[in-house]
Design a protein around this motif. Structure first.
Motif, short mmCIF file in Angstrom:
data_model
loop_
_atom_site.label_atom_id
_atom_site.label_comp_id
_atom_site.label_asym_id
_atom_site.label_seq_id
_atom_site.Cartn_x
_atom_site.Cartn_y
_atom_site.Cartn_z
N ALA A 15 -1.93 -19.26 -8.26
CA ALA A 15 -0.39 -18.56 -8.32
C ALA A 15 0.23 -19.46 -9.33
CB ALA A 15 0.20 -18.64 -6.92
N ILE A 16 0.26 -20.45 -9.48
CA ILE A 16 1.02 -21.44 -10.74
C ILE A 16 0.45 -21.14 -11.89
CG2 ILE A 16 1.30 -23.62 -11.63
CD1 ILE A 16 1.57 -24.49 -8.70
N GLN A 17 -0.87 -20.93 -12.18
CA GLN A 17 -1.67 -20.59 -13.24
C GLN A 17 -1.23 -19.08 -13.67
OE1 GLN A 17 -5.88 -21.17 -12.92
NE2 GLN A 17 -5.53 -23.30 -12.83
N PHE A 18 -1.38 -18.27 -12.77
CA PHE A 18 -0.79 -16.92 -13.15
C PHE A 18 0.76 -16.97 -13.77
CE2 PHE A 18 1.28 -12.85 -12.09
CZ PHE A 18 0.09 -12.08 -12.48
N ARG A 19 1.47 -17.74 -13.18
CA ARG A 19 3.09 -17.75 -13.52
C ARG A 19 2.94 -18.25 -15.00
NH1 ARG A 19 4.55 -19.45 -7.82
NH2 ARG A 19 4.76 -17.65 -6.96
N ILE A 20 2.37 -19.46 -15.19
CA ILE A 20 2.17 -20.06 -16.63
C ILE A 20 1.76 -18.87 -17.63
CG2 ILE A 20 1.14 -21.75 -17.90
CD1 ILE A 20 1.20 -23.60 -15.52
N ILE A 21 0.64 -18.28 -17.27
CA ILE A 21 0.11 -17.38 -18.26
C ILE A 21 1.11 -16.25 -18.43
CG2 ILE A 21 -1.76 -15.75 -18.59
CD1 ILE A 21 -3.60 -17.82 -17.04
N LEU A 22 1.85 -15.70 -17.40
CA LEU A 22 2.67 -14.71 -17.70
C LEU A 22 3.97 -15.13 -18.44
CD1 LEU A 22 3.75 -11.94 -16.26
CD2 LEU A 22 4.63 -12.93 -14.70
N ALA A 23 4.46 -16.11 -18.22
CA ALA A 23 5.43 -16.90 -18.86
C ALA A 23 5.10 -16.75 -20.60
CB ALA A 23 5.99 -18.23 -18.40
N TYR A 26 4.21 -13.08 -21.94
CA TYR A 26 5.30 -11.87 -21.76
C TYR A 26 6.08 -11.75 -23.23
CZ TYR A 26 9.36 -9.76 -20.06
OH TYR A 26 10.25 -8.79 -19.78
N PRO A 27 6.25 -12.74 -23.97
CA PRO A 27 6.85 -12.52 -25.36
C PRO A 27 6.13 -11.26 -26.05
CG PRO A 27 7.09 -14.76 -24.84
CD PRO A 27 6.18 -14.19 -23.76
N PHE A 28 4.61 -11.60 -25.96
CA PHE A 28 3.81 -10.59 -26.71
C PHE A 28 3.78 -9.30 -26.30
CE2 PHE A 28 1.81 -15.08 -27.22
CZ PHE A 28 2.25 -15.34 -28.70
N PHE A 29 3.95 -9.29 -24.99
CA PHE A 29 3.87 -7.77 -24.37
C PHE A 29 5.39 -7.17 -24.42
CE2 PHE A 29 0.40 -9.54 -21.98
CZ PHE A 29 -0.75 -8.59 -22.22
N ALA A 64 1.85 -7.09 -18.87
CA ALA A 64 1.35 -8.33 -18.76
C ALA A 64 0.71 -8.65 -17.44
CB ALA A 64 2.45 -9.53 -18.70
N VAL A 65 1.13 -7.98 -16.19
CA VAL A 65 0.87 -7.92 -14.64
C VAL A 65 -0.64 -7.26 -14.86
CG1 VAL A 65 1.08 -7.62 -12.64
CG2 VAL A 65 3.20 -8.64 -13.72
N SER A 66 -0.60 -6.41 -15.61
CA SER A 66 -2.05 -5.61 -15.54
C SER A 66 -3.07 -6.25 -16.39
CB SER A 66 -1.72 -4.08 -16.03
OG SER A 66 -1.52 -4.01 -17.08
N ALA A 67 -2.68 -7.13 -17.40
CA ALA A 67 -3.72 -7.46 -18.11
C ALA A 67 -4.13 -9.01 -17.64
CB ALA A 67 -3.26 -7.69 -19.59
N ILE A 68 -3.45 -9.66 -17.13
CA ILE A 68 -3.29 -10.99 -16.96
C ILE A 68 -4.59 -11.33 -15.77
CG2 ILE A 68 -2.48 -13.15 -15.62
CD1 ILE A 68 0.06 -12.48 -17.18
N PRO A 69 -4.85 -10.51 -14.86
CA PRO A 69 -6.02 -10.63 -14.10
C PRO A 69 -7.31 -10.89 -14.75
CG PRO A 69 -4.48 -8.99 -12.92
CD PRO A 69 -4.10 -9.52 -14.30
N PHE A 70 -7.65 -10.30 -15.77
CA PHE A 70 -8.70 -10.45 -16.66
C PHE A 70 -8.83 -11.95 -16.90
CE2 PHE A 70 -7.56 -5.90 -17.18
CZ PHE A 70 -8.85 -5.19 -16.81
#
Length: 74
Positions: A15-23, A26-29, A64-70
């Motif tokens: 969950a922490i890794q997901f939030r870091i990757i999201l942050a 996010y600017p690119f998306f 971002a949320v749809s791409a990050i799970p990959f």
């Protein structure tokens, strides 16, 4: 039956890794969502009727949320 103590910590770590990757992404998306709005193109329609769009920020988060799970596959 004993429960493993690694499961909750692994879930928390992911969950922490997901939030870091999201942050981080996010600017690119957000830039991509802004480009989609600014560049001329077809407006989204459903059977000839206009579709309500999300805000630019909501669209960026959805992308971002749809791409990050990959990143977690494998």
């Amino acid at each position: 039956m004993q429960r493993s103590l690694t499961a909750p910590s692994r879930h928390t770590s992911e969950a922490i890794q997901f939030r870091i990757i999201l942050a981080a992404t996010y600017p690119f998306f957000l830039a991509a969502a802004l480009a989609q709005r600014v560049l001329p193109g077809r407006a989204p329609t459903r059977r000839g009727l206009p579709v309500m769009r999300r805000s630019v920020f909501g669209e960026a988060k959805a992308m971002a949320v749809s791409a990050i799970p990959f990143a977690f596959m494998g």
